[in-house]
Write an enzyme that holds these catalytic residues in place. Structure first.
Site, PDB file in Angstrom:
ATOM      1  N   ARG A  77     -11.967   1.055  -0.341  1.00 43.66           N
ATOM      2  CA  ARG A  77     -11.654  -0.050  -1.500  1.00 43.66           C
ATOM      3  C   ARG A  77     -12.113   0.595  -2.615  1.00 43.66           C
ATOM      4  O   ARG A  77     -11.461   0.193  -3.804  1.00 43.66           O
ATOM      5  CB  ARG A  77     -12.497  -1.266  -1.173  1.00 43.66           C
ATOM      6  CG  ARG A  77     -12.098  -2.425  -1.911  1.00 43.66           C
ATOM      7  CD  ARG A  77     -12.381  -3.692  -1.400  1.00 43.66           C
ATOM      8  NE  ARG A  77     -13.604  -3.977  -0.688  1.00 43.66           N
ATOM      9  CZ  ARG A  77     -14.868  -3.942  -1.169  1.00 43.66           C
ATOM     10  NH1 ARG A  77     -14.996  -4.053  -2.521  1.00 43.66           N
ATOM     11  NH2 ARG A  77     -15.900  -4.115  -0.658  1.00 43.66           N
ATOM     12  N   TYR A 130       9.383 -10.218 -14.832  1.00 45.72           N
ATOM     13  CA  TYR A 130       9.460 -10.186 -13.473  1.00 45.72           C
ATOM     14  C   TYR A 130       9.001 -11.578 -13.105  1.00 45.72           C
ATOM     15  O   TYR A 130       8.078 -11.999 -13.622  1.00 45.72           O
ATOM     16  CB  TYR A 130       8.653  -9.153 -12.913  1.00 45.72           C
ATOM     17  CG  TYR A 130       8.524  -9.190 -11.445  1.00 45.72           C
ATOM     18  CD1 TYR A 130       9.648  -9.061 -10.409  1.00 45.72           C
ATOM     19  CD2 TYR A 130       7.472  -9.450 -10.654  1.00 45.72           C
ATOM     20  CE1 TYR A 130       9.831  -8.876  -9.179  1.00 45.72           C
ATOM     21  CE2 TYR A 130       7.403  -9.742  -9.419  1.00 45.72           C
ATOM     22  CZ  TYR A 130       8.557  -9.338  -8.451  1.00 45.72           C
ATOM     23  OH  TYR A 130       8.567  -9.271  -7.291  1.00 45.72           O
ATOM     24  N   ASP A 200       4.748  -3.335 -18.540  1.00 48.29           N
ATOM     25  CA  ASP A 200       5.287  -3.177 -17.150  1.00 48.29           C
ATOM     26  C   ASP A 200       6.565  -2.433 -17.286  1.00 48.29           C
ATOM     27  O   ASP A 200       7.541  -2.832 -17.642  1.00 48.29           O
ATOM     28  CB  ASP A 200       5.572  -4.277 -16.504  1.00 48.29           C
ATOM     29  CG  ASP A 200       6.258  -4.503 -15.049  1.00 48.29           C
ATOM     30  OD1 ASP A 200       6.607  -3.203 -14.562  1.00 48.29           O
ATOM     31  OD2 ASP A 200       5.941  -5.197 -14.333  1.00 48.29           O
ATOM     32  N   LYS A 225       9.094   0.420  -6.197  1.00 47.96           N
ATOM     33  CA  LYS A 225      10.597   0.524  -6.878  1.00 47.96           C
ATOM     34  C   LYS A 225      10.606   2.141  -7.029  1.00 47.96           C
ATOM     35  O   LYS A 225      10.708   2.783  -6.055  1.00 47.96           O
ATOM     36  CB  LYS A 225      10.615  -0.200  -8.002  1.00 47.96           C
ATOM     37  CG  LYS A 225       9.999  -1.872  -8.148  1.00 47.96           C
ATOM     38  CD  LYS A 225      10.789  -2.527  -6.795  1.00 47.96           C
ATOM     39  CE  LYS A 225       9.910  -3.971  -6.861  1.00 47.96           C
ATOM     40  NZ  LYS A 225       9.662  -4.746  -7.689  1.00 47.96           N
TER      41      LYS A 225
HETATM   42  C1  LIG Z   1       8.934  -5.473  -8.018  1.00 51.82           C
HETATM   43  C2  LIG Z   1       8.063  -5.776  -9.499  1.00 51.82           C
HETATM   44  C3  LIG Z   1       7.021  -6.218  -9.721  1.00 51.82           C
HETATM   45  C4  LIG Z   1       5.974  -6.620  -8.589  1.00 51.82           C
HETATM   46  O1  LIG Z   1       5.713  -5.379  -7.415  1.00 51.82           O
HETATM   47  P1  LIG Z   1       5.440  -5.717  -5.896  1.00 51.82           P
HETATM   48  O2  LIG Z   1       5.172  -4.279  -5.879  1.00 51.82           O
HETATM   49  O3  LIG Z   1       6.620  -6.351  -5.460  1.00 51.82           O
HETATM   50  O4  LIG Z   1       4.374  -6.509  -5.978  1.00 51.82           O
HETATM   51  C5  LIG Z   1       6.359  -6.209 -10.877  1.00 51.82           C
HETATM   52  N1  LIG Z   1       7.204  -5.902 -11.893  1.00 51.82           N
HETATM   53  C6  LIG Z   1       8.379  -5.549 -11.960  1.00 51.82           C
HETATM   54  C7  LIG Z   1       9.087  -5.147 -13.226  1.00 51.82           C
HETATM   55  C8  LIG Z   1       9.086  -5.582 -10.640  1.00 51.82           C
HETATM   56  O5  LIG Z   1      10.281  -5.140 -10.769  1.00 51.82           O
END
Ligand SMILES: *Cc1c(COP(=O)(O)O)cnc(C)c1O
Length: 411
Positions: A77, A130, A200, A225
């Site tokens: 962890r 998001y 992000d 992603k």
């Molecule tokens: C998918 C996504 C998230 C969240 O990611 P997860 O891996 O699904 O928790 C956050 N920000 C953006 C821009 C995303 O496309």
């Protein structure tokens, strides 16, 4: 046994073979291939360490290891060798001192927001976000006495204007943003003084944009992603200065959203091909965006690589490639959106992005289904808005499939 057979010597005499040093190369595509190998052996592929715990040499060193954010051989962890290899690779790719991997993108987002902000603090965030991040800021933050101001991230000076000196702890941006590919000017964001700035950059992995190069403090990704890139790892990552990452670590080990070693291994495997994947996806997306722009059933196509994108000049300044994501509005609204999604034969209907498969989503009824009509409008999502994550199929096949679906939607 070994003494007689010589096996033990054969194994023990393996020489350490140093991997090429990624810091000698500046192109992210090269770094993506070389990075994250510092602590490994001679193997080329990442090794999986599923262990949850490690033998410690002494109680004294155990105490030290328990409190060290860089320790990867104490308790999983806190840190894990497979996860550390992915983190090391990400830090090298982002041009950061340190990175921390999370169990998901939202694990990363929630650690940054809740790990840095306390009751009485203020956050400035953009409206185009998001949906998970938006709900966290809108519904969860107020429960903890954290005040959030939402601004239009595309409007020059909007973030700066909303900063309350001494109160604003964090400015949170996303570029390109969900789902309409709005951009935030990173140079302008990085120049804001006082609060910490987090971006992000899920839609623009480091082969495209490196937010830290612009003076931003923290770069975040849902590595689920494009970074992972194969739809087989649920993973998040945050990168920044060693000091900032150490303070996030202190919250992260209590939050408990640590990356699983298996996902980190797949994430690292995915990074190796980041450059070529993004190149192909960007090339196909560009052709698709141009073809859809000429289609009578399509109103607006939003893709940073199109000269018609309102922020195309900014895109050219801060994006090396324009990525595999595009959005457009069908002229005939919601029903056309449904007809489009039903007509695709190659593209698949699924949420998520950045993988080998071309995916289509009808934003209003999937990713942003929880938003009210007003919130949808504020985020620029119309009833006929379709988002496409271009995959790795041949460009001709992707373009033909989606043009055919646009014909059907307009029939
Ligand atoms: C998918 C996504 C998230 C969240 O990611 P997860 O891996 O699904 O928790 C956050 N920000 C953006 C821009 C995303 O496309």
């Amino acid at each position: 046994m070994s003494a007689e057979t010589g096996w033990s010597e054969a194994v023990d005499s393996r020489e350490a073979v140093a991997a090429p040093d990624p810091t000698r190369f500046s192109h992210p595509d090269t770094v993506a291939v070389l990075a994250g190998r510092r602590s490994g052996g001679a193997e080329l592929a990442p090794s999986l360490h599923p262990t949850t715990t490690f033998r410690i040499p002494s109680l004294e060193s155990g105490r030290r290891m328990a409190l060290d954010p860089t320790e990867s051989h104490y308790y999983t962890r806190n840190g894990n060798p497979t996860v550390r290899a992915f983190e090391e690779a990400m830090a090298e790719l982002e041009g950061a001192e340190a990175s921390r991997a999370f169990a998901s993108g939202m694990g990363a987002v929630s650690c940054v927001i809740l790990g840095l902000c306390s009751s009485g603090d203020h956050i400035v965030a953009q409206r185009q976000l998001y949906s998970g991040t938006q709900f966290l800021l809108q519904a969860v933050c107020p429960r903890f006495g954290i005040d959030v101001t939402f601004v239009d991230g595309t409007e020059p000076g909007a973030f700066q204007a909303a900063v309350r000196p001494g109160k604003t702890m964090l400015v949170f941006a996303e570029t390109p943003a969900n789902p309409c590919l709005d951009l935030v000017d990173l140079e302008e964001l990085g120049a804001i003084r006082g609060p910490l700035k987090a971006v992000d950059a899920t839609f623009a992995p480091p082969s495209i944009t490196r937010p830290l190069d612009y003076g931003v403090d923290l770069s975040l990704h849902s590595a689920t992603k494009g970074l992972g890139g194969h739809n087989d790892a649920t993973l998040g990552v945050v990168s920044g200065s060693a000091e900032l990452m150490a303070s996030l670590w202190a919250f992260a080990i209590l939050q408990g959203a640590n990356a699983a070693p298996f996902d980190a291994m797949n994430g690292l495997r995915g990074l190796r091909t980041l450059g070529v994947r993004l190149e192909r996806q960007s090339a196909t997306a560009q052709r698709l965006a141009e073809a859809l722009s000429d289609h009578p059933g399509v109103e607006t196509v939003r893709y940073p690589g199109l000269a018609s994108h309102p922020q195309h000049q900014l895109a050219k300044r801060q994006m090396r490639m324009f990525g595999g994501l595009l959005a457009f509005d069908l002229a005939r609204g919601h029903d056309a959106g449904e007809r489009f999604v039903e007509a695709v034969k190659l593209a698949q209907i699924a949420t998520s992005l950045g993988g080998p498969e071309t995916l289509v989503t009808h934003s209003a009824s999937t990713t942003h289904a929880g938003l009210s009509p007003e919130e949808l409008a504020a985020a620029g999502i119309g009833p006929g808005t379709i988002r496409i994550s271009v995959g790795l199929e041949h460009t001709d096949d992707v373009v033909a499939d989606l043009l055919h679906a646009a014909d059907k939607a307009n029939a």
